[in-house]
Design a protein around this motif. Structure first.
Motif, PDB file in Angstrom:
ATOM      1  N   PHE A  30       0.487  -6.153 -12.577  1.00 49.02           N
ATOM      2  CA  PHE A  30       0.137  -6.598 -11.236  1.00 49.02           C
ATOM      3  C   PHE A  30      -1.115  -7.480 -11.289  1.00 49.02           C
ATOM      4  O   PHE A  30      -2.227  -7.005 -11.475  1.00 49.02           O
ATOM      5  CB  PHE A  30      -0.108  -5.380 -10.340  1.00 49.02           C
ATOM      6  CG  PHE A  30      -0.218  -5.700  -8.876  1.00 49.02           C
ATOM      7  CD1 PHE A  30       0.903  -6.054  -8.134  1.00 49.02           C
ATOM      8  CD2 PHE A  30      -1.437  -5.626  -8.216  1.00 49.02           C
ATOM      9  CE1 PHE A  30       0.815  -6.321  -6.778  1.00 49.02           C
ATOM     10  CE2 PHE A  30      -1.534  -5.883  -6.857  1.00 49.02           C
ATOM     11  CZ  PHE A  30      -0.406  -6.245  -6.139  1.00 49.02           C
ATOM     12  N   ASP A  31      -0.892  -8.782 -11.143  1.00 54.24           N
ATOM     13  CA  ASP A  31      -2.002  -9.731 -11.155  1.00 54.24           C
ATOM     14  C   ASP A  31      -1.886 -10.638  -9.936  1.00 54.24           C
ATOM     15  O   ASP A  31      -1.224 -10.289  -8.958  1.00 54.24           O
ATOM     16  CB  ASP A  31      -2.023 -10.519 -12.466  1.00 54.24           C
ATOM     17  CG  ASP A  31      -0.730 -11.318 -12.679  1.00 54.24           C
ATOM     18  OD1 ASP A  31       0.080 -11.433 -11.729  1.00 54.24           O
ATOM     19  OD2 ASP A  31      -0.526 -11.830 -13.795  1.00 54.24           O
ATOM     20  N   ARG A  32      -2.511 -11.791  -9.979  1.00 53.92           N
ATOM     21  CA  ARG A  32      -2.517 -12.664  -8.796  1.00 53.92           C
ATOM     22  C   ARG A  32      -1.114 -13.144  -8.428  1.00 53.92           C
ATOM     23  O   ARG A  32      -0.823 -13.399  -7.255  1.00 53.92           O
ATOM     24  CB  ARG A  32      -3.448 -13.864  -9.034  1.00 53.92           C
ATOM     25  CG  ARG A  32      -4.897 -13.482  -9.277  1.00 53.92           C
ATOM     26  CD  ARG A  32      -5.459 -12.645  -8.157  1.00 53.92           C
ATOM     27  NE  ARG A  32      -6.756 -12.065  -8.481  1.00 53.92           N
ATOM     28  CZ  ARG A  32      -7.325 -11.072  -7.807  1.00 53.92           C
ATOM     29  NH1 ARG A  32      -6.693 -10.522  -6.786  1.00 53.92           N
ATOM     30  NH2 ARG A  32      -8.502 -10.602  -8.155  1.00 53.92           N
ATOM     31  N   SER A  33      -0.242 -13.279  -9.411  1.00 47.92           N
ATOM     32  CA  SER A  33       1.128 -13.715  -9.121  1.00 47.92           C
ATOM     33  C   SER A  33       1.837 -12.707  -8.225  1.00 47.92           C
ATOM     34  O   SER A  33       2.494 -13.073  -7.242  1.00 47.92           O
ATOM     35  CB  SER A  33       1.913 -13.874 -10.430  1.00 47.92           C
ATOM     36  OG  SER A  33       1.301 -14.790 -11.281  1.00 47.92           O
ATOM     37  N   SER A  34       1.734 -11.429  -8.574  1.00 44.84           N
ATOM     38  CA  SER A  34       2.391 -10.380  -7.792  1.00 44.84           C
ATOM     39  C   SER A  34       1.638 -10.082  -6.506  1.00 44.84           C
ATOM     40  O   SER A  34       2.248  -9.822  -5.458  1.00 44.84           O
ATOM     41  CB  SER A  34       2.501  -9.097  -8.624  1.00 44.84           C
ATOM     42  OG  SER A  34       3.221  -9.316  -9.807  1.00 44.84           O
ATOM     43  N   ALA A  35       0.307 -10.105  -6.563  1.00 45.12           N
ATOM     44  CA  ALA A  35      -0.498  -9.747  -5.397  1.00 45.12           C
ATOM     45  C   ALA A  35      -0.275 -10.691  -4.224  1.00 45.12           C
ATOM     46  O   ALA A  35      -0.531 -10.319  -3.073  1.00 45.12           O
ATOM     47  CB  ALA A  35      -1.974  -9.722  -5.775  1.00 45.12           C
ATOM     48  N   ALA A  36       0.226 -11.883  -4.486  1.00 43.62           N
ATOM     49  CA  ALA A  36       0.510 -12.816  -3.391  1.00 43.62           C
ATOM     50  C   ALA A  36       1.521 -12.228  -2.416  1.00 43.62           C
ATOM     51  O   ALA A  36       1.518 -12.555  -1.226  1.00 43.62           O
ATOM     52  CB  ALA A  36       1.029 -14.129  -3.960  1.00 43.62           C
ATOM     53  N   HIS A  37       2.385 -11.314  -2.907  1.00 45.03           N
ATOM     54  CA  HIS A  37       3.386 -10.680  -2.057  1.00 45.03           C
ATOM     55  C   HIS A  37       2.892  -9.363  -1.456  1.00 45.03           C
ATOM     56  O   HIS A  37       3.521  -8.835  -0.532  1.00 45.03           O
ATOM     57  CB  HIS A  37       4.656 -10.410  -2.862  1.00 45.03           C
ATOM     58  CG  HIS A  37       5.310 -11.651  -3.373  1.00 45.03           C
ATOM     59  ND1 HIS A  37       6.019 -12.512  -2.553  1.00 45.03           N
ATOM     60  CD2 HIS A  37       5.352 -12.194  -4.619  1.00 45.03           C
ATOM     61  CE1 HIS A  37       6.478 -13.521  -3.276  1.00 45.03           C
ATOM     62  NE2 HIS A  37       6.090 -13.358  -4.523  1.00 45.03           N
ATOM     63  N   TRP A  38       1.792  -8.830  -1.975  1.00 46.16           N
ATOM     64  CA  TRP A  38       1.209  -7.571  -1.486  1.00 46.16           C
ATOM     65  C   TRP A  38      -0.302  -7.728  -1.346  1.00 46.16           C
ATOM     66  O   TRP A  38      -1.078  -7.109  -2.077  1.00 46.16           O
ATOM     67  CB  TRP A  38       1.532  -6.423  -2.451  1.00 46.16           C
ATOM     68  CG  TRP A  38       2.968  -6.010  -2.426  1.00 46.16           C
ATOM     69  CD1 TRP A  38       3.551  -5.090  -1.599  1.00 46.16           C
ATOM     70  CD2 TRP A  38       4.013  -6.510  -3.269  1.00 46.16           C
ATOM     71  NE1 TRP A  38       4.889  -4.990  -1.872  1.00 46.16           N
ATOM     72  CE2 TRP A  38       5.211  -5.845  -2.895  1.00 46.16           C
ATOM     73  CE3 TRP A  38       4.063  -7.439  -4.302  1.00 46.16           C
ATOM     74  CZ2 TRP A  38       6.426  -6.093  -3.513  1.00 46.16           C
ATOM     75  CZ3 TRP A  38       5.275  -7.694  -4.918  1.00 46.16           C
ATOM     76  CH2 TRP A  38       6.434  -7.027  -4.528  1.00 46.16           C
ATOM     77  N   PRO A  39      -0.747  -8.561  -0.402  1.00 44.65           N
ATOM     78  CA  PRO A  39      -2.181  -8.870  -0.303  1.00 44.65           C
ATOM     79  C   PRO A  39      -3.062  -7.652  -0.018  1.00 44.65           C
ATOM     80  O   PRO A  39      -4.244  -7.658  -0.372  1.00 44.65           O
ATOM     81  CB  PRO A  39      -2.244  -9.886   0.842  1.00 44.65           C
ATOM     82  CG  PRO A  39      -0.957  -9.724   1.592  1.00 44.65           C
ATOM     83  CD  PRO A  39       0.053  -9.326   0.579  1.00 44.65           C
ATOM     84  N   ARG A  40      -2.489  -6.590   0.555  1.00 43.59           N
ATOM     85  CA  ARG A  40      -3.328  -5.421   0.853  1.00 43.59           C
ATOM     86  C   ARG A  40      -3.793  -4.710  -0.417  1.00 43.59           C
ATOM     87  O   ARG A  40      -4.708  -3.903  -0.374  1.00 43.59           O
ATOM     88  CB  ARG A  40      -2.584  -4.442   1.765  1.00 43.59           C
ATOM     89  CG  ARG A  40      -1.373  -3.753   1.169  1.00 43.59           C
ATOM     90  CD  ARG A  40      -0.594  -3.020   2.251  1.00 43.59           C
ATOM     91  NE  ARG A  40       0.579  -2.349   1.754  1.00 43.59           N
ATOM     92  CZ  ARG A  40       0.743  -1.025   1.764  1.00 43.59           C
ATOM     93  NH1 ARG A  40      -0.215  -0.252   2.247  1.00 43.59           N
ATOM     94  NH2 ARG A  40       1.851  -0.479   1.314  1.00 43.59           N
TER      95      ARG A  40
END
Length: 309
Positions: free
Chosen positions: A191-201
């Motif tokens: 889980f890095d910035r690529s994935s966090a774009a879909h789960w900003p919380r």
């Protein structure tokens, strides 16, 4: 040394050996390494201790990667096996950009169970080279039995001890590549910035930088460990053979521990593309019921003898 079987699955020879299993890092040390982690999470890792001596007494052959969509499809077509997500009609879990966890009772990150989702459709694009997901422990065990019959050798899921021994590949660090979470960018799809774009919380929990994959990556795209195994950390959680026991490490035998004799949930190891760096450490343990099918969970197979090529 590696070998490829008749399905095109590549296996790596893992020699017998000895290692120190588990972690006894303090909550204070982990808080320093993961400053955004909630303290309650750092206090929920007691099952990683005590660090204990384990001896793997027999060589084995472990899948160089997790089982792929294409490999699982070949198994299903050749065996007429019906995966649980389809057989019981309840489906699996999947990514839906319009799904809002905050509006649901469970607050799960993914939508499901739903018959729309299965190993064929996790809600995001996959090719045959991606690791299969939405497979239960029972699905994984069924493929292992089928493969063993074809190979005329026992194939199975690795034990938790075999898995950690193979993942560490001689290391004692948090990750196979070192202690710094930054090593994950080159060695694991987490889980890095690529994935966090879909789960900003959950963006504060994301690793720094981006590995270029918001969801699963094709297997083998990151650097292997010292045994030549890919994606032991990240991409998908991997089912292992053991029942889960919270205090099992306190009385685990030295030679070839098999886990508790019974239980209600099976262990999964290694983290996934949606796993925070704290939980992608080699020592971290997680579990689910054998019937669980989830968009983050796959498996890797072990054969006790060299696969037939």
């Amino acid at each position: 040394m590696s070998a490829t079987n008749r399905l095109g699955m590549r296996f790596v020879h893992v020699p017998a050996g000895e290692f120190r299993m588990g972690s006894d890092e303090s909550a204070q040390a982990l808080a320093h390494a993961f400053p955004n982690a909630e303290r309650r999470r750092l206090l929920q890792l007691a099952d990683e201790a005590p660090v204990h001596r384990v001896r793997i007494t027999r060589d084995f052959w472990l899948g160089q990667t997790a089982v792929t969509v294409e490999q699982f499809q070949r198994f299903v077509e050749a065996s007429d096996y019906v995966p649980e997500s389809i057989r019981d009609g309840t489906g699996g879990y999947g990514f839906n950009p319009d799904y809002d966890p905050a509006r649901t009772l469970r607050g799960d990150a993914f939508e499901g169970r739903d018959p729309r989702y299965s190993w064929r459709n996790p809600g995001f694009a996959q090719t045959g080279e991606h690791p299969v997901v939405n497979v239960t422990w029972n699905d994984a065990a069924a493929m292992a039995r089928w493969l063993g019959a074809r190979e005329n050798a026992r194939c199975r899921l690795p034990t938790e001890a075999e898995w950690e021994y193979a993942a560490r590949a001689g290391t004692r660090t948090r990750y196979p590549g070192g202690d710094d979470p930054q090593v994950l960018l080159a060695t694991a799809n987490t889980f890095d910035r690529s994935s966090a774009a879909h789960w900003p919380r959950w963006s504060e929990q994301a690793g720094a930088g981006s590995d270029g994959y918001a969801f699963t990556a094709p297997v083998g795209r990151f650097a292997p460990n010292a045994f030549g195994l890919y994606d032991m950390i990240g991409n998908v959680w991997e089912w292992v053979a053991d029942w889960y026991g919270e205090d099992y490490y306190q009385h685990s035998p030295v030679d070839d521990p098999q886990g508790p004799a019974n239980g209600t949930v099976r262990v999964r190891r290694g983290g996934s593309w949606h796993t925070w760096p704290l939980y992608a450490r080699v020592a971290f343990r997680n579990w689910n019921s054998p019937q669980t099918r989830y968009v983050l969970v796959g498996f890797r197979l072990l054969c006790e003898a060299r696969p037939i090529s």
